[in-house]
Write a protein that holds these residues in place. Structure first.
Motif, mmCIF file in Angstrom:
data_model
loop_
_atom_site.group_PDB
_atom_site.id
_atom_site.type_symbol
_atom_site.label_atom_id
_atom_site.label_comp_id
_atom_site.label_asym_id
_atom_site.label_seq_id
_atom_site.Cartn_x
_atom_site.Cartn_y
_atom_site.Cartn_z
ATOM 1 N N MET A 12 21.557 -12.473 6.559
ATOM 2 C CA MET A 12 20.532 -12.719 5.546
ATOM 3 C C MET A 12 19.738 -11.426 5.309
ATOM 4 N N LYS A 13 19.579 -11.096 4.031
ATOM 5 C CA LYS A 13 18.817 -9.890 3.708
ATOM 6 C C LYS A 13 17.391 -10.277 3.376
ATOM 7 N N ILE A 14 16.437 -9.522 3.898
ATOM 8 C CA ILE A 14 15.057 -9.799 3.498
ATOM 9 C C ILE A 14 14.419 -8.525 2.948
ATOM 10 N N ASN A 15 13.497 -8.730 2.033
ATOM 11 C CA ASN A 15 12.772 -7.606 1.448
ATOM 12 C C ASN A 15 11.334 -7.644 1.925
ATOM 13 N N LYS A 16 10.845 -6.483 2.218
ATOM 14 C CA LYS A 16 9.456 -6.401 2.648
ATOM 15 C C LYS A 16 8.871 -5.098 2.144
ATOM 16 N N ALA A 17 7.605 -5.161 1.738
ATOM 17 C CA ALA A 17 6.946 -3.939 1.279
ATOM 18 C C ALA A 17 5.913 -3.494 2.304
ATOM 19 N N TYR A 18 5.845 -2.215 2.524
ATOM 20 C CA TYR A 18 4.849 -1.621 3.430
ATOM 21 C C TYR A 18 3.921 -0.749 2.603
ATOM 22 N N LYS A 19 2.649 -1.099 2.628
ATOM 23 C CA LYS A 19 1.702 -0.362 1.791
ATOM 24 C C LYS A 19 0.718 0.429 2.636
ATOM 25 N N PHE A 20 0.492 1.673 2.238
ATOM 26 C CA PHE A 20 -0.410 2.553 2.992
ATOM 27 C C PHE A 20 -1.315 3.321 2.028
ATOM 28 N N ARG A 21 -2.460 3.784 2.562
ATOM 29 C CA ARG A 21 -3.294 4.697 1.787
ATOM 30 C C ARG A 21 -2.579 6.043 1.715
ATOM 31 N N LEU A 22 -2.544 6.602 0.513
ATOM 32 C CA LEU A 22 -1.913 7.904 0.305
ATOM 33 C C LEU A 22 -3.028 8.941 0.209
ATOM 34 N N GLU A 23 -2.801 10.114 0.820
ATOM 35 C CA GLU A 23 -3.860 11.123 0.797
ATOM 36 C C GLU A 23 -3.365 12.433 0.199
ATOM 37 N N VAL A 55 3.423 14.440 0.927
ATOM 38 C CA VAL A 55 2.074 13.896 0.832
ATOM 39 C C VAL A 55 1.785 13.057 2.070
ATOM 40 N N LYS A 56 0.592 13.262 2.620
ATOM 41 C CA LYS A 56 0.214 12.502 3.810
ATOM 42 C C LYS A 56 -0.121 11.063 3.452
ATOM 43 N N PHE A 57 0.262 10.138 4.310
ATOM 44 C CA PHE A 57 -0.228 8.762 4.150
ATOM 45 C C PHE A 57 -0.647 8.208 5.505
ATOM 46 N N ARG A 58 -1.541 7.219 5.473
ATOM 47 C CA ARG A 58 -2.073 6.648 6.722
ATOM 48 C C ARG A 58 -1.101 5.617 7.250
ATOM 49 N N LYS A 59 -0.211 6.092 8.103
ATOM 50 C CA LYS A 59 0.851 5.213 8.585
ATOM 51 C C LYS A 59 0.312 4.289 9.677
ATOM 52 N N SER A 60 -0.043 3.086 9.259
ATOM 53 C CA SER A 60 -0.668 2.160 10.204
ATOM 54 C C SER A 60 0.354 1.271 10.899
ATOM 55 N N GLN A 61 1.582 1.283 10.424
ATOM 56 C CA GLN A 61 2.646 0.532 11.109
ATOM 57 C C GLN A 61 3.992 1.181 10.809
ATOM 58 N N ASN A 62 4.976 0.842 11.618
ATOM 59 C CA ASN A 62 6.301 1.418 11.414
ATOM 60 C C ASN A 62 6.999 0.782 10.219
ATOM 61 N N ILE A 63 7.775 1.602 9.519
ATOM 62 C CA ILE A 63 8.530 1.093 8.380
ATOM 63 C C ILE A 63 9.908 0.684 8.893
ATOM 64 N N ARG A 74 -8.564 5.365 -5.641
ATOM 65 C CA ARG A 74 -7.846 5.587 -4.390
ATOM 66 C C ARG A 74 -6.347 5.502 -4.630
ATOM 67 N N TRP A 75 -5.615 6.304 -3.868
ATOM 68 C CA TRP A 75 -4.157 6.317 -4.027
ATOM 69 C C TRP A 75 -3.485 5.517 -2.919
ATOM 70 N N TYR A 76 -2.411 4.829 -3.293
ATOM 71 C CA TYR A 76 -1.651 4.040 -2.321
ATOM 72 C C TYR A 76 -0.161 4.290 -2.505
ATOM 73 N N VAL A 77 0.562 4.132 -1.416
ATOM 74 C CA VAL A 77 2.010 4.206 -1.524
ATOM 75 C C VAL A 77 2.579 2.923 -0.916
ATOM 76 N N SER A 78 3.549 2.338 -1.603
ATOM 77 C CA SER A 78 4.165 1.120 -1.085
ATOM 78 C C SER A 78 5.681 1.299 -1.045
ATOM 79 N N PHE A 79 6.247 1.131 0.136
ATOM 80 C CA PHE A 79 7.688 1.276 0.282
ATOM 81 C C PHE A 79 8.352 -0.095 0.232
ATOM 82 N N GLY A 80 9.256 -0.270 -0.712
ATOM 83 C CA GLY A 80 10.005 -1.519 -0.786
ATOM 84 C C GLY A 80 11.246 -1.404 0.086
ATOM 85 N N CYS A 81 11.300 -2.210 1.144
ATOM 86 C CA CYS A 81 12.396 -2.072 2.116
ATOM 87 C C CYS A 81 13.303 -3.289 2.132
#
Ligand SMILES: [Zn+2]
Length: 425
Positions: free
Chosen positions: A1-12, A167-175, A190-197
């Motif tokens: 089963m494939k699951i999708n999850k997004a990880y969002k962080f503050r981008l600096e 670009v630095k981002f506040r990595k608060s959890q592992n991707i 404010r800037w944010y980055v969201s990784f769709g995994c």
């Protein structure tokens, strides 16, 4: 089963990177608005609006000498994604189901707005039609697909195209998983980055817990569980709502797009953002803990519940109740917390059963007698037939859980390994 999850962080981003990013999101917004004008023309001419048709028209915009900046300060992939979003917005507009839902939660009728086409004729901007994006909305974003081709993550930095670099981002959890796309957004400055995994899960994950729980949602208590526990709404939420209302009243008095208006508008955007963040974090905490501890969760199907209806139904009785109920719509139904529960259960291998909310608050959990009179006050339940006394919300939550079990057994899913009813009632 494939699951999708997004990880969002503050981008600096640093100053130079911010300039480039501002150009990228600005040109994406510009293209959205230009394409919207084009699609209004297409709509008026009964032309077919879809992603391919619209994406093909980006070239015309780029070759327009007035829009030369698109060649230098935009990202082709981001523009294409933006135009695809516009196409999806149109397809929602053309979807009769979405319109039916809109009719159900009928909103206040607004004065119709019109858009002037090139030939001088006008079209009416109907509900659900895509709208123009403004810088003063305070939110802009671009999405890049084919992550591997253009980007990469190095520790707490992400490499982005268009000469942005790392670009630095506040990595608060592992991707975890493979990054498929990345969304860069700017919200109230404010800037944010969201990784769709995407991640491959074991075929059928088995939930570690065996218990089941029913949830009833309310106003003073955000959630009541069938075990008799209450989860209160976040206190700061209401105070911020009141503050927001005050700021909005002040905004109306100002001249639109004047410097003072812009300043006030920025304040409002910031507070909106702050409220959304608090709400989001809080709901994530609640749903994660519930999902971790219970293999089966039963809750009311909000689409069926249509709380706005029940609110207007009790209008004659108690004016304040109506107000509270519509407040509930605003603060809970929009939050998509049932969705959170749903996907979290899916990851864990648990179940979320949505049940028809009819009579859950009037039915006696003990003898199943249904009567309005059972519900004596907002908080007290006393069965007129068997004398069962309980907190009204707890009684409802227990009924919801029982209904959830009934749904499961009707579907024949109550076999070995399925959640069992807890006996700590
Ligand atoms: Zn009873």
């Amino acid at each position: 089963m494939k699951i999708n999850k997004a990880y969002k962080f503050r981008l600096e981003p640093n100053t130079e990177q911010t300039v480039i990013l501002n150009n990228l999101v600005g040109s994406a917004r510009f293209v959205w608005n230009q394409m919207l004008v084009i699609s209004f023309e297409m709509f008026a001419n009964n032309e077919f609006i879809n992603a391919t048709n619209l994406v093909n028209k980006i070239i015309d915009l780029k070759s327009n000498p007035d829009f030369n900046f698109l060649k230098t300060s935009s990202n082709a992939v981001a523009l294409q994604q933006k135009v695809r979003d516009l196409a999806s917005a149109w397809s929602r507009f053309f979807d009769p189901k979405v319109h039916a839902r809109l009719k159900e939660n009928k909103k206040k009728l607004r004065k119709p707005k019109f858009f002037k086409l090139a030939d001088g004729s006008e079209i009416q901007l109907r509900p659900l039609m895509p709208r123009f994006k403004h810088k003063s909305d305070g939110c802009d974003s671009i999405r890049l697909v084919q992550f591997d081709k253009y980007c990469r993550v190095e520790d707490n930095r992400v490499k982005l195209p268009n000469g942005i670099g790392l670009v630095k981002f506040r990595k608060s959890q592992n991707i975890i998983g493979t990054i498929k796309n990345v969304t860069i957004s700017k919200k109230s400055g404010r800037w944010y980055v969201s990784f769709g995994c995407e991640r491959e899960l074991a075929e059928n994950p088995r939930h570690p817990a065996i218990s089941a729980i029913g949830l009833d949602m309310g106003i003073s208590k955000l959630l009541t569980t069938s075990n008799g526990e209450y989860i209160k709404p976040k206190n700061s939420f209401k105070a911020n709502q009141l503050k927001l209302a005050r700021l909005q009243r002040q905004l109306i008095k100002k001249v639109k797009f004047s410097e003072n208006w812009k300043k006030q508008n920025r304040k409002i955007q910031k507070l909106h953002h702050h409220i959304a963040n608090i709400r989001h974090d809080y709901l994530h905490k609640i749903t994660t803990s519930i999902s971790k501890n219970h293999a089966m969760i039963a809750c009311e199907d909000l689409k069926v519940a249509n709380m706005s209806k029940s609110a207007s139904g009790s209008m004659e009785k108690k004016g304040y109740n109506v107000k509270a109920k519509s407040g509930l719509n605003k603060s809970i139904l929009d939050q998509g917390w049932v969705n959170m529960l749903e996907y979290k259960q899916q990851w864990q291998g648990g179940l979320l059963v949505k049940i028809n909310p009819r009579y859950t608050s009037q039915t006696c959990f003990n003898c199943k007698h249904v009567a309005k009179e059972n519900r004596q006050t907002q908080s007290k339940f006393e069965c007129v037939q068997c004398g069962y006394v309980a907190n009204a919300d707890v009684n409802a939550a227990r009924n919801i859980l029982a209904a959830g079990h009934a749904v499961l057994s009707a579907e024949g899913r109550c076999g070995k390994g399925s959640p069992v009813e807890t006996e700590n009632l």
